[in-house]
Design a protein around this motif. Structure first.
Motif, mmCIF file in Angstrom:
data_model
loop_
_atom_site.group_PDB
_atom_site.id
_atom_site.type_symbol
_atom_site.label_atom_id
_atom_site.label_comp_id
_atom_site.label_asym_id
_atom_site.label_seq_id
_atom_site.Cartn_x
_atom_site.Cartn_y
_atom_site.Cartn_z
ATOM 1 N N ARG A 73 0.838 -1.208 0.000
ATOM 2 C CA ARG A 73 0.000 0.000 0.000
ATOM 3 C C ARG A 73 0.871 1.255 0.000
ATOM 4 N N GLU A 80 -3.166 -4.462 -6.210
ATOM 5 C CA GLU A 80 -4.411 -4.951 -5.627
ATOM 6 C C GLU A 80 -4.491 -6.469 -5.705
ATOM 7 N N ALA A 88 1.564 6.880 -6.819
ATOM 8 C CA ALA A 88 0.631 7.988 -7.075
ATOM 9 C C ALA A 88 1.313 9.331 -6.853
ATOM 10 N N GLY A 143 -1.797 -0.089 -10.095
ATOM 11 C CA GLY A 143 -2.752 -0.295 -9.010
ATOM 12 C C GLY A 143 -3.415 -1.653 -9.093
ATOM 13 N N GLU A 150 2.106 1.705 -3.454
ATOM 14 C CA GLU A 150 1.004 2.244 -4.264
ATOM 15 C C GLU A 150 0.868 3.747 -4.057
#
Length: 419
Positions: A167, A218, A174, A214, A170
């Motif tokens: 996470r 995921e 971004a 992503g 991720e």
């Protein structure tokens, strides 16, 4: 208390954390394979005939999870390639604590049993879930601090779970897509990456943008810890179910022991002082063969991701060859080593597959023709070495591996042009 923040302020720190994720996926894969190899295949002391079905079910489940870890590993290689980095196929020696890891994240080869299953459940637990590792896993030192705004050298940071690491990656992707622009962040070409046809792993797609990154993350997190709380079919839930089954069978039969007495015994490794050495000559030679094939397999996968002038068809040959070695050599030798003795200095203890790597392993080779010639040459060398092995148990296994290595060498040479 919330999990510690991980700072990803530049591409270098992002690729450091992705390489760390690749190490972890690789290490977990080795842990799970080792436990699956350690399970017995026939009834005998500690394992009744009516208990064999459960043991084979557990082995199949663990092999399935290990295959999904391979998929995650390949996805991380795609992420590395997507942001302009090289593949990362190495990993620290086990059980030695890797530098840069949080103190609670440790990777160790354990035979199937209560400790191994508790350890697996702990490693795969969902983000934010508290838990305790198996007995013997004490935190190794203080946690690393978050990156500061003035730091330019990448380093490890603290994370409590594997999902927390992903996470954070991720969020870092971004942030960098916003900071640099998506076109400047995702500079690696799609053709340098793997897809579903390469290794036969579903959901493996080239990554060219933030949405694709992503989706990959995921998928990794969902398969490991579950989809935001729904973890029954995830690795965490499946290991938890096996742990419950194992405990129930132990309560019903206190003598139940489904695993060989493996000890993760190793040969001498430069710079490493192992707890248990392999002293039996035949076992040592089989262990050397396993580890040499393992190193070569990693070298081929590195070549697949960091290729030079290979056609798509030739890259597919590399991928198929690597998968073939997993089933034709790694699996049968891993199962055999769980039955072979460590030596007279450790009576009643078997070796297991140690997944050793040379201390100065070099996985990247420069030119296409020379790389393929070296692959074929090494396969021939390993076949010749295997042909000279005559272990008191498993001679048929070694003979089958010898034939597989020779076929693989010939198959590669068919794609090497003459000069």
């Amino acid at each position: 208390m919330g999990e510690p923040a991980i700072v990803v302020g530049d591409r270098k720190e992002l690729t450091y954390l992705l390489s760390q994720a690749a190490e972890l996926e690789h290490g977990l894969m080795c842990e799970y394979l080792y436990a699956a190899f350690s399970l017995k295949s026939t009834a005998g002391p500690g394992l009744r005939a009516d208990q064999l079905a459960a043991v084979e079910r557990w082995r199949g489940m663990i092999f399935g999870i290990a295959a999904e870890e391979m998929l995650h590993w390949a996805m991380v290689q795609n992420l590395l390639a997507a942001v302009g980095s090289a593949p990362y196929v190495s990993r620290p020696h086990m059980p030695h604590q890797a530098r840069g890891y949080p103190p609670g994240v440790q990777v160790r080869l354990l035979r199937f049993g209560e400790a191994a299953l508790q350890h697996f459940v702990y490693l795969e637990r969902p983000e934010g879930m508290q838990g305790a590792d198996a007995e013997g896993f004490q935190p190794a030192g203080p946690p690393p601090a978050p990156m500061g705004p003035g730091e330019i050298i990448p380093r490890g940071q603290d994370f409590a779970t594997v999902g927390h690491l992903y996470r954070s990656i991720e969020r870092g992707l971004a942030y960098l897509a916003d900071k640099l622009g998506a076109d400047r962040l995702f500079i690696g070409p799609a053709f340098q990456q793997a897809d579903e046809t390469a290794f036969g792993w579903p959901d493996l797609r080239p990554i060219t943008d933030l949405a694709g990154a992503g989706r990959a993350i995921e998928r990794i997190v969902e398969q490991g810890e579950g989809a935001r709380g729904d973890w029954a079919d995830a690795h965490y839930g499946r290991f938890l179910a096996v742990l419950d089954d194992y405990r129930a069978m132990r309560r019903e039969d206190p003598a139940f022991e489904p695993a060989h007495p493996v000890a993760a015994a190793v040969r001498a490794v430069e710079g490493i002082e192992p707890d248990v050495y392999v002293s039996d000559p035949a076992t040592g030679a089989c262990s050397d063969l396993f580890n040499a094939v393992y190193e070569l397999l990693l070298q081929m996968i590195a070549r697949y991701f960091a290729f030079g002038h290979e056609t798509p068809g030739q890259r597919q040959v590399l991928a198929s060859t690597a998968v073939g070695l997993m089933f034709g050599a790694i699996k049968p030798l891993g199962l055999l080593l769980a039955r072979l003795p460590v030596g007279l200095d450790h009576p009643g203890v078997t070796a297991g597959a140690s997944f050793q790597l040379p201390y100065r392993a070099s996985f990247l080779l420069p030119h296409r023709r020379s790389a393929w010639l070296r692959f074929a040459e090494r396969l021939d060398e390993l076949a010749g070495f295997a042909d000279g092995l005559h272990p008191p148990e498993g001679a048929d296994v070694v003979a089958a591996v010898t034939r597989a290595l020779r076929r693989t060498a010939a198959g590669l040479m068919a794609h090497v042009e003459t000069v």
